[in-house]
Design a protein around this motif. Structure first.
Motif, PDB file in Angstrom:
ATOM      1  N   PHE A 193       0.819  -1.211   0.000  1.00 46.80           N
ATOM      2  CA  PHE A 193       0.000   0.000   0.000  1.00 46.80           C
ATOM      3  C   PHE A 193       0.858   1.268   0.000  1.00 46.80           C
ATOM      4  CE2 PHE A 193      -2.934  -3.251   1.429  1.00 46.80           C
ATOM      5  CZ  PHE A 193      -4.031  -2.973   0.629  1.00 46.80           C
ATOM      6  N   ASP A 194       2.102   1.155   0.471  1.00 46.59           N
ATOM      7  CA  ASP A 194       2.987   2.304   0.402  1.00 46.59           C
ATOM      8  C   ASP A 194       3.376   2.593  -1.046  1.00 46.59           C
ATOM      9  OD1 ASP A 194       4.537   4.347   1.766  1.00 46.59           O
ATOM     10  OD2 ASP A 194       6.292   3.244   1.063  1.00 46.59           O
ATOM     11  N   ILE A 195       3.518   1.556  -1.844  1.00 49.87           N
ATOM     12  CA  ILE A 195       3.794   1.753  -3.267  1.00 49.87           C
ATOM     13  C   ILE A 195       2.633   2.479  -3.929  1.00 49.87           C
ATOM     14  CG2 ILE A 195       4.050   0.559  -5.478  1.00 49.87           C
ATOM     15  CD1 ILE A 195       5.714  -1.549  -3.995  1.00 49.87           C
ATOM     16  N   VAL A 196       1.411   2.053  -3.594  1.00 50.48           N
ATOM     17  CA  VAL A 196       0.228   2.731  -4.135  1.00 50.48           C
ATOM     18  C   VAL A 196       0.211   4.190  -3.709  1.00 50.48           C
ATOM     19  CG1 VAL A 196      -2.299   2.815  -4.138  1.00 50.48           C
ATOM     20  CG2 VAL A 196      -1.116   0.604  -4.212  1.00 50.48           C
ATOM     21  N   GLY A 197       0.439   4.444  -2.409  1.00 50.50           N
ATOM     22  CA  GLY A 197       0.433   5.808  -1.901  1.00 50.50           C
ATOM     23  C   GLY A 197       1.561   6.646  -2.473  1.00 50.50           C
ATOM     24  N   GLY A 198       2.741   6.046  -2.634  1.00 51.57           N
ATOM     25  CA  GLY A 198       3.880   6.780  -3.175  1.00 51.57           C
ATOM     26  C   GLY A 198       3.652   7.208  -4.610  1.00 51.57           C
ATOM     27  N   ILE A 199       3.057   6.330  -5.391  1.00 53.49           N
ATOM     28  CA  ILE A 199       2.756   6.668  -6.785  1.00 53.49           C
ATOM     29  C   ILE A 199       1.655   7.729  -6.845  1.00 53.49           C
ATOM     30  CG2 ILE A 199       1.799   5.784  -8.949  1.00 53.49           C
ATOM     31  CD1 ILE A 199       3.197   3.116  -8.308  1.00 53.49           C
ATOM     32  N   ALA A 200       0.617   7.564  -6.008  1.00 51.01           N
ATOM     33  CA  ALA A 200      -0.497   8.517  -6.012  1.00 51.01           C
ATOM     34  C   ALA A 200      -0.038   9.905  -5.579  1.00 51.01           C
ATOM     35  CB  ALA A 200      -1.612   8.020  -5.088  1.00 51.01           C
ATOM     36  N   TRP A 201       0.839   9.949  -4.554  1.00 51.85           N
ATOM     37  CA  TRP A 201       1.301  11.243  -4.045  1.00 51.85           C
ATOM     38  C   TRP A 201       2.456  11.789  -4.877  1.00 51.85           C
ATOM     39  CZ3 TRP A 201       5.902  12.633  -1.115  1.00 51.85           C
ATOM     40  CH2 TRP A 201       5.845  13.924  -0.588  1.00 51.85           C
ATOM     41  N   GLY A 202       3.552  11.048  -4.937  1.00 53.02           N
ATOM     42  CA  GLY A 202       4.740  11.531  -5.643  1.00 53.02           C
ATOM     43  C   GLY A 202       4.494  11.779  -7.117  1.00 53.02           C
ATOM     44  N   GLY A 203       3.813  10.829  -7.773  1.00 46.59           N
ATOM     45  CA  GLY A 203       3.531  10.991  -9.189  1.00 46.59           C
ATOM     46  C   GLY A 203       2.308  11.840  -9.453  1.00 46.59           C
ATOM     47  N   GLY A 204       1.270  11.658  -8.636  1.00 49.72           N
ATOM     48  CA  GLY A 204       0.007  12.345  -8.875  1.00 49.72           C
ATOM     49  C   GLY A 204       0.108  13.849  -8.732  1.00 49.72           C
ATOM     50  N   ILE A 205       0.724  14.325  -7.647  1.00 53.67           N
ATOM     51  CA  ILE A 205       0.826  15.770  -7.439  1.00 53.67           C
ATOM     52  C   ILE A 205       1.772  16.396  -8.457  1.00 53.67           C
ATOM     53  CG2 ILE A 205       1.559  17.557  -5.825  1.00 53.67           C
ATOM     54  CD1 ILE A 205       0.527  15.905  -3.576  1.00 53.67           C
ATOM     55  N   THR A 206       2.805  15.653  -8.831  1.00 56.20           N
ATOM     56  CA  THR A 206       3.742  16.167  -9.838  1.00 56.20           C
ATOM     57  C   THR A 206       3.049  16.380 -11.180  1.00 56.20           C
ATOM     58  OG1 THR A 206       5.588  15.028  -8.749  1.00 56.20           O
ATOM     59  CG2 THR A 206       5.910  15.718 -11.032  1.00 56.20           C
ATOM     60  N   ILE A 207       2.251  15.416 -11.598  1.00 58.16           N
ATOM     61  CA  ILE A 207       1.575  15.552 -12.893  1.00 58.16           C
ATOM     62  C   ILE A 207       0.491  16.617 -12.833  1.00 58.16           C
ATOM     63  CG2 ILE A 207      -0.243  13.823 -12.595  1.00 58.16           C
ATOM     64  CD1 ILE A 207       1.942  14.373 -15.726  1.00 58.16           C
ATOM     65  N   LEU A 208      -0.131  16.798 -11.660  1.00 52.65           N
ATOM     66  CA  LEU A 208      -1.103  17.887 -11.513  1.00 52.65           C
ATOM     67  C   LEU A 208      -0.422  19.243 -11.659  1.00 52.65           C
ATOM     68  CD1 LEU A 208      -3.481  16.739  -8.620  1.00 52.65           C
ATOM     69  CD2 LEU A 208      -4.055  17.075 -11.021  1.00 52.65           C
ATOM     70  N   GLY A 209       0.769  19.356 -11.093  1.00 53.25           N
ATOM     71  CA  GLY A 209       1.523  20.594 -11.260  1.00 53.25           C
ATOM     72  C   GLY A 209       1.866  20.843 -12.719  1.00 53.25           C
ATOM     73  N   PHE A 210       2.182  19.783 -13.433  1.00 53.75           N
ATOM     74  CA  PHE A 210       2.508  19.886 -14.858  1.00 53.75           C
ATOM     75  C   PHE A 210       1.301  20.346 -15.669  1.00 53.75           C
ATOM     76  CE2 PHE A 210       3.033  17.944 -19.095  1.00 53.75           C
ATOM     77  CZ  PHE A 210       4.284  18.453 -19.440  1.00 53.75           C
ATOM     78  N   TRP A 211       0.108  19.827 -15.314  1.00 59.23           N
ATOM     79  CA  TRP A 211      -1.108  20.146 -16.065  1.00 59.23           C
ATOM     80  C   TRP A 211      -1.775  21.441 -15.604  1.00 59.23           C
ATOM     81  CZ3 TRP A 211      -3.238  14.488 -15.569  1.00 59.23           C
ATOM     82  CH2 TRP A 211      -2.643  13.678 -16.557  1.00 59.23           C
ATOM     83  N   LEU A 212      -1.751  21.678 -14.279  1.00 55.35           N
ATOM     84  CA  LEU A 212      -2.568  22.767 -13.727  1.00 55.35           C
ATOM     85  C   LEU A 212      -1.747  23.868 -13.059  1.00 55.35           C
ATOM     86  CD1 LEU A 212      -5.321  20.556 -12.051  1.00 55.35           C
ATOM     87  CD2 LEU A 212      -5.406  21.648 -14.296  1.00 55.35           C
ATOM     88  N   GLY A 213      -0.440  23.841 -13.221  1.00 53.33           N
ATOM     89  CA  GLY A 213       0.406  24.815 -12.555  1.00 53.33           C
ATOM     90  C   GLY A 213       0.150  26.246 -12.964  1.00 53.33           C
ATOM     91  N   ASN A 214      -0.464  26.439 -14.127  1.00 53.05           N
ATOM     92  CA  ASN A 214      -0.740  27.805 -14.572  1.00 53.05           C
ATOM     93  C   ASN A 214      -2.055  28.348 -14.033  1.00 53.05           C
ATOM     94  OD1 ASN A 214      -2.250  26.029 -16.074  1.00 53.05           O
ATOM     95  ND2 ASN A 214      -2.234  27.290 -17.927  1.00 53.05           N
ATOM     96  N   VAL A 215      -2.812  27.534 -13.279  1.00 54.66           N
ATOM     97  CA  VAL A 215      -4.057  27.985 -12.657  1.00 54.66           C
ATOM     98  C   VAL A 215      -3.708  28.566 -11.288  1.00 54.66           C
ATOM     99  CG1 VAL A 215      -6.348  27.323 -11.860  1.00 54.66           C
ATOM    100  CG2 VAL A 215      -5.364  26.216 -13.879  1.00 54.66           C
ATOM    101  N   GLU A 216      -3.843  29.874 -11.148  1.00 51.44           N
ATOM    102  CA  GLU A 216      -3.341  30.558  -9.956  1.00 51.44           C
ATOM    103  C   GLU A 216      -3.974  30.052  -8.667  1.00 51.44           C
ATOM    104  OE1 GLU A 216      -2.724  35.091  -8.194  1.00 51.44           O
ATOM    105  OE2 GLU A 216      -3.722  34.764 -10.126  1.00 51.44           O
ATOM    106  N   PHE A 217      -5.299  29.849  -8.662  1.00 51.55           N
ATOM    107  CA  PHE A 217      -5.970  29.421  -7.434  1.00 51.55           C
ATOM    108  C   PHE A 217      -5.441  28.066  -6.975  1.00 51.55           C
ATOM    109  CE2 PHE A 217      -9.266  27.025  -5.227  1.00 51.55           C
ATOM    110  CZ  PHE A 217      -9.600  27.910  -4.208  1.00 51.55           C
TER     111      PHE A 217
END
Length: 240
Positions: free
Chosen positions: A167-191
C-alpha cells in the motif's frame, strides 16, 4: 547532493525570509543554490521529509512546483524523469522511516508505563494499523506531518511489512507521481497553485470524515473504539 541541499536550506533559514523561504518551493528551486540542480533537490527534500522525520518541508507544494517547472518551454527537469523519480523517492523515504520504527519498536514494547507513555498506546497503534493501515498509508501521504510520522508508527507497531510495502507503493505513486503531474497540467491555474496543500487536505478530510464521525459517536457513548479485545491486544503471531 545531500550536503549541497542542506547548505541551501541553511542559507534560506539564515536569510531574512527564514522559515517562510524554506516553505516556499518556488523560492527554493529558482532563487537558491538548488536552482542549478532542481531534480536532485526535489528528490533529496522529498526523502528527508518522508524518511528522516523532518516534517516542516514543503512536500505537496514542492512536487507541484516541480511539475509546473517541468511544463516550461525550457524546463530545468523533464517530466518524464521527474514523475517516476519522485514516486520512487517517496516510496524509499517511507521504507527508511518504517525500518526506523521497527528498530525502536522492541524497546517501546518492553518500556514500563510512565506518566506520558502507556503500553496500551503501542498495542492500540498496532491494532489500528492492522485494521485501518492500508487506507491510512495511502491517505496519510496527502497530509503534512502525518506523512512524515505515519510510516514510523507503522514500523513501531510492527505492521506486516508486505502489507505496508504494497500500500505504500500505491500511496507513493499517487502522491509523488500524482501531485507532480497535476503541477505539470494545472500549474498555470493561480488558485490551484496557491492552495494546493489545502485542496489535498480537504480531499483527505472528506475521505476520512465517515470514520471520524463513527469514532466520535463511540467516544460520546463511552464505547470502545476497537470492538473486541483481540483487536486491541496483538498476538505473538501478529507481532512477528
Amino acid at each position: 547532493m545531500v550536503a549541497v541541499t542542506a547548505l541551501a536550506i541553511t542559507d534560506v533559514l539564515a536569510s531574512s525570509s527564514g522559515i517562510k523561504g524554506l516553505l516556499d518551493p518556488m523560492h527554493l528551486l529558482t532563487e537558491t543554490w538548488l536552482s542549478n540542480a532542481v531534480l536532485p533537490a526535489i528528490l533529496v527534500i522529498v526523502f528527508i521529509e518522508t524518511g528522516l522525520l523532518f516534517p516542516i518541508l514543503p512536500g505537496d507544494s514542492l512536487l507541484f512546483t516541480g511539475g509546473m517547472l517541468a511544463a516550461y518551454t525550457h524546463p530545468p527537469v523533464s517530466i518524464y524523469v521527474l514523475l517516476p523519480a519522485a514516486a520512487i523517492t517517496a516510496i524509499l523515504g517511507d521504507q527508511c522511516a518504517y525500518w526506523i520504527g521497527r528498530a525502536i519498536g522492541p524497546a517501546l514494547f518492553h518500556k514500563q508505563d510512565g506518566r506520558f507513555f502507556k503500553q496500551r498506546y503501542i498495542t492500540e497503534t498496532h491494532a489500528f494499523f492492522e485494521k485501518h493501515g492500508p487506507k491510512t498509508i495511502i491517505l496519510g501521504r496527502f497530509v503534512p506531518i502525518v506523512r512524515t510520522f505515519m510510516p514510523v508508527l507503522a514500523g513501531v507497531s510492527q505492521m506486516e511489512y508486505r502489507k505496508f510495502l504494497t500500500f505504500d507503493i500505491v500511496g507513493g505513486i499517487a502522491w509523488g507521481g500524482g501531485i507532480t503531474i497535476l503541477g505539470f497540467w494545472l500549474g498555470n491555474v493561480e488558485f490551484i497553485r496557491n492552495h494546493v496543500e489545502a485542496i489535498f487536505m480537504l480531499i483527505v478530510l472528506v475521505s476520512i470524515l465517515p470514520g471520524i464521525i463513527s469514532v466520535a459517536k463511540k467516544l460520546r457513548n463511552h464505547e470502545p473504539v476497537l470492538e473486541t479485545e483481540s483487536d486491541v491486544v496483538p498476538t505473538n503471531e501478529s507481532l512477528r
